[in-house]
Design a protein around this motif. Structure first.
Motif, PDB file in Angstrom:
ATOM      1  N   VAL A  65       0.849  -1.190   0.000  1.00  0.00           N
ATOM      2  CA  VAL A  65       0.000   0.000   0.000  1.00  0.00           C
ATOM      3  C   VAL A  65       0.883   1.237   0.000  1.00  0.00           C
ATOM      4  O   VAL A  65       2.070   1.179   0.331  1.00  0.00           O
ATOM      5  CB  VAL A  65      -0.948   0.019   1.215  1.00  0.00           C
TER       6      VAL A  65
ATOM      7  N   GLU B  15      -5.013   3.012   3.147  1.00  0.00           N
ATOM      8  CA  GLU B  15      -5.294   2.005   2.140  1.00  0.00           C
ATOM      9  C   GLU B  15      -5.335   0.592   2.723  1.00  0.00           C
ATOM     10  O   GLU B  15      -5.521  -0.372   1.991  1.00  0.00           O
ATOM     11  CB  GLU B  15      -4.238   2.054   1.026  1.00  0.00           C
ATOM     12  N   ARG B  16      -5.169   0.491   4.012  1.00  0.00           N
ATOM     13  CA  ARG B  16      -5.211  -0.817   4.671  1.00  0.00           C
ATOM     14  C   ARG B  16      -5.986  -0.674   5.980  1.00  0.00           C
ATOM     15  O   ARG B  16      -5.742   0.252   6.752  1.00  0.00           O
ATOM     16  CB  ARG B  16      -3.791  -1.310   4.914  1.00  0.00           C
ATOM     17  N   LYS B  17      -6.927  -1.567   6.214  1.00  0.00           N
ATOM     18  CA  LYS B  17      -7.790  -1.491   7.383  1.00  0.00           C
ATOM     19  C   LYS B  17      -7.911  -2.863   8.036  1.00  0.00           C
ATOM     20  O   LYS B  17      -8.136  -3.869   7.351  1.00  0.00           O
ATOM     21  CB  LYS B  17      -9.178  -0.987   6.972  1.00  0.00           C
TER      22      LYS B  17
ATOM     23  N   VAL C 276      -5.501  -4.483   9.656  1.00  0.00           N
ATOM     24  CA  VAL C 276      -4.277  -5.278   9.524  1.00  0.00           C
ATOM     25  C   VAL C 276      -3.283  -4.798  10.570  1.00  0.00           C
ATOM     26  O   VAL C 276      -3.076  -3.590  10.741  1.00  0.00           O
ATOM     27  CB  VAL C 276      -3.664  -5.151   8.112  1.00  0.00           C
TER      28      VAL C 276
ATOM     29  N   GLN D 264       4.528  -2.099   8.301  1.00  0.00           N
ATOM     30  CA  GLN D 264       3.811  -1.461   7.203  1.00  0.00           C
ATOM     31  C   GLN D 264       4.476  -0.154   6.792  1.00  0.00           C
ATOM     32  O   GLN D 264       4.555   0.166   5.615  1.00  0.00           O
ATOM     33  CB  GLN D 264       2.364  -1.187   7.613  1.00  0.00           C
TER      34      GLN D 264
ATOM     35  N   TYR E 141     -11.083  -0.323  -1.651  1.00  0.00           N
ATOM     36  CA  TYR E 141     -10.190  -1.453  -1.408  1.00  0.00           C
ATOM     37  C   TYR E 141     -10.382  -2.503  -2.501  1.00  0.00           C
ATOM     38  O   TYR E 141     -11.457  -2.606  -3.101  1.00  0.00           O
ATOM     39  CB  TYR E 141     -10.463  -2.074  -0.034  1.00  0.00           C
TER      40      TYR E 141
ATOM     41  N   ALA F 101     -10.649  -7.535   7.679  1.00  0.00           N
ATOM     42  CA  ALA F 101      -9.519  -6.783   7.107  1.00  0.00           C
ATOM     43  C   ALA F 101      -9.766  -6.556   5.628  1.00  0.00           C
ATOM     44  O   ALA F 101     -10.404  -7.358   4.945  1.00  0.00           O
ATOM     45  CB  ALA F 101      -8.207  -7.531   7.322  1.00  0.00           C
ATOM     46  N   LYS F 102      -9.243  -5.442   5.144  1.00  0.00           N
ATOM     47  CA  LYS F 102      -9.330  -5.114   3.723  1.00  0.00           C
ATOM     48  C   LYS F 102      -8.205  -4.153   3.376  1.00  0.00           C
ATOM     49  O   LYS F 102      -7.784  -3.344   4.211  1.00  0.00           O
ATOM     50  CB  LYS F 102     -10.680  -4.519   3.359  1.00  0.00           C
ATOM     51  N   SER F 103      -7.725  -4.247   2.133  1.00  0.00           N
ATOM     52  CA  SER F 103      -6.587  -3.432   1.709  1.00  0.00           C
ATOM     53  C   SER F 103      -6.693  -3.151   0.219  1.00  0.00           C
ATOM     54  O   SER F 103      -7.418  -3.833  -0.508  1.00  0.00           O
ATOM     55  CB  SER F 103      -5.258  -4.138   1.998  1.00  0.00           C
ATOM     56  N   ARG F 104      -5.923  -2.158  -0.205  1.00  0.00           N
ATOM     57  CA  ARG F 104      -5.785  -1.872  -1.633  1.00  0.00           C
ATOM     58  C   ARG F 104      -4.441  -2.447  -2.089  1.00  0.00           C
ATOM     59  O   ARG F 104      -3.431  -1.754  -2.159  1.00  0.00           O
ATOM     60  CB  ARG F 104      -5.847  -0.361  -1.887  1.00  0.00           C
ATOM     61  N   LEU F 105      -4.453  -3.735  -2.378  1.00  0.00           N
ATOM     62  CA  LEU F 105      -3.226  -4.440  -2.737  1.00  0.00           C
ATOM     63  C   LEU F 105      -3.029  -4.525  -4.246  1.00  0.00           C
ATOM     64  O   LEU F 105      -1.932  -4.820  -4.702  1.00  0.00           O
ATOM     65  CB  LEU F 105      -3.243  -5.847  -2.142  1.00  0.00           C
TER      66      LEU F 105
END
Length: 521
Positions: free
Chosen positions: A172, A177-179, A181, A187, A213, A222-226
């Motif tokens: 990220v 952009e990450r929730k 985690v 990070q 995300y 959890a969710k992220s923009r990977l």
């Protein structure tokens, strides 16, 4: 008859076949679904449990089997108009497939490495060379750094081509952009390394449309923009309206991304005055002559508005017919200089030709100054006024600012829309509702006591505007800023103050007398 050891293997096979026959009879399915029933029966015997009735499970297995067969068909035989490259990854992990339509993309070469596939080719519609890199980054941070270094080295080998990096970066760029985690310290280091890779390669993270995300944990914690798409400056020169659209998530824990460059007709571009115009020797004289020639009627502030409107039209025509395109002018000057240099190499350059070359070099220097001035104004980076000139950086900053400030579209009744007419209508309704006047302010000042102004200060507050006061207020404003959507910035007003001040002061006096400006002024 003697005793014989039971054939347990044969019994199991008979039992399994019997179960398949029973399942077939129970579900009343066709012969081509036997494989799906066999898979489910095997899992059932192994103790596999799955919610739902048997028929729906077998139907889903049959659908997945049909999909796999279609993929195998493409892999083994291939369609005549589809090209593809497969990177198997390591131990069946990190497998990547890159496919393209041969009617749209002409394959040139490929570079396959650990965690990526780079395809070099030509986009047939635009006839431009480009490189698309499909990325599947490793989870290990050290291995990820190695991948960033390999991709950086690869890009340096083809630095003048249009690049697009897309895929699963497992990184990220910002904390938001990450929730959900854990591991903030790790990070932070990962974010810095990933941002350094993007900045060192001059890449842009083109605007997102849709979900924030792209990866979601199955339990929703959890969710992220990977996943993302990064493009180079050269890519944006070909497709300046590139955006990445986040698709709906179905059975996968990832959302697919689609890149589109949709050019919508938003009508004529708004007018903007450029400081570089004043580098033209006769520009200010032309502005004064045009301004004095305008014969408009009405109240003072209406006259000022109408004069600015007429001035805008004349400047547009002058910029198109006289000023021209600076980049095109520069190419013509450089071409003529090269021709004269060629004559000089062959000892065929006359004295007049040498004087012409000196004149062209002087023109080239002036054109470069104009271009640099326009780039500074478009980027609005004030600290660069006293820094080094970097045209590539200016181009990058201009395009990124346009992409960042661009209205991508609006959501109307849960439907995403990018049509200009709909966007204009929704924007107008938004501001109409937000700024709609109301008599119920809900504020009770009670018995509050406020400081009051002295009589002398009060008189000065309502005194008529003086020319010195108005000029001081204008000169205190940043020159590149515009006081109104008409596009005339303060530098234009300052440079043309002598010719415009009488109309400006008359408009200010009229405002002082009436206390308001009419709508549209």
């Amino acid at each position: 008859m003697g005793w014989q050891q039971p054939n347990r293997k044969g019994d199991l096979m008979a039992e399994s076949v019997n179960n398949i026959i029973q399942c077939n009879n129970r579900l009343k399915i066709e012969d081509n679904d036997v494989e799906s029933v066999r898979i489910w029966d095997l899992g059932h015997n192994l103790g596999l449990q799955c919610p739902g009735d048997e028929e729906s499970i077998v139907r889903e297995l049959d659908r997945l089997e049909a999909r796999d067969n279609e993929v195998k068909k493409v892999s083994r035989v291939g369609y005549s108009n589809i090209g593809w490259i497969h990177n198997e990854g390591t131990n069946a992990a990190g497998s990547i497939v890159t496919m393209w339509h041969k009617d749209a993309f002409s394959f040139g070469s490929q570079v396959v490495g650990t965690g990526f596939i780079a395809v070099v080719g030509q986009h047939l519609k635009t006839n431009r060379q480009c490189i698309v890199v499909n990325v599947y980054a490793p989870c290990n941070q050290n291995e990820k750094v190695v991948l960033w270094d390999v991709l950086t080295t690869l890009k340096q080998q083809y630095h003048n081509m249009a690049w697009c990096f897309c895929g699963y970066f497992i990184a990220v760029r910002r904390d938001d952009e990450r929730k959900g985690v854990r591991g903030c310290s790790r990070q932070r280091k990962e974010i810095d390394i990933f941002n350094c890779f993007i900045e060192n390669n001059g890449l842009l993270d083109i605007p997102f449309v849709g979900k924030k995300y792209t990866w979601f944990k199955s339990n929703g914690t959890a969710k992220s923009r990977l996943d993302r798409i990064l493009v180079s400056q050269e890519w944006l020169q070909i497709w300046p309206a590139s955006k990445q659209y986040v698709q709906q998530r179905t059975v996968s824990d990832h959302c697919a991304l689609v890149v589109k460059s949709l050019d919508k007709d938003w009508g004529p571009k708004p007018f903007r005055s450029f400081d570089a115009w004043f580098m033209e020797p006769n520009f200010l004289t032309m502005v004064k002559e045009k301004w004095k020639s305008y014969n408009v009627q009405g109240k003072q502030y209406v006259k000022l508005k109408d004069k600015l409107k007429l001035q805008k039209l004349d400047l547009k025509m002058w910029s198109r017919n006289t000023y021209g395109c600076l980049e095109s002018n520069k190419k013509h000057i450089v071409k003529e200089i090269e021709e004269l240099d060629g004559k000089d190499d062959n000892d065929a350059l006359t004295g007049d030709g040498n004087m012409r070359r000196l004149e062209l070099f002087s023109q080239l220097g002036l054109v470069d100054k104009k271009i640099d001035s326009m780039y500074r104004q478009k980027t609005r980076l004030n600290w660069l006024k006293y820094g080094d000139i970097n045209s590539k950086f200016f181009h990058l900053a201009i395009r990124w600012r346009r992409l960042r400030n661009e209205v991508k579209g609006v959501e109307v009744d849960s439907q995403w829309c990018e049509e200009p007419e709909v966007v204009r209508r929704e924007a107008r309704l938004l501001f109409e509702n937000r700024f709609k006047a109301t008599h119920d302010y809900g504020v009770n000042m009670g018995s509050l006591e406020f400081k009051t102004l002295t009589l002398e200060v009060s008189r000065n507050m309502i005194a008529c505007f003086s020319e010195e006061e108005v000029k001081e207020a204008i000169w205190q404003c940043e020159g590149a800023k515009s006081p109104d959507p008409d596009g005339f910035n303060f530098n234009f007003i300052k440079n043309c103050w002598d010719v415009m001040k009488s109309d400006i002061m008359e408009a200010m006096h009229s405002f002082h007398a009436s206390g308001s400006f009419p709508k549209g002024c």
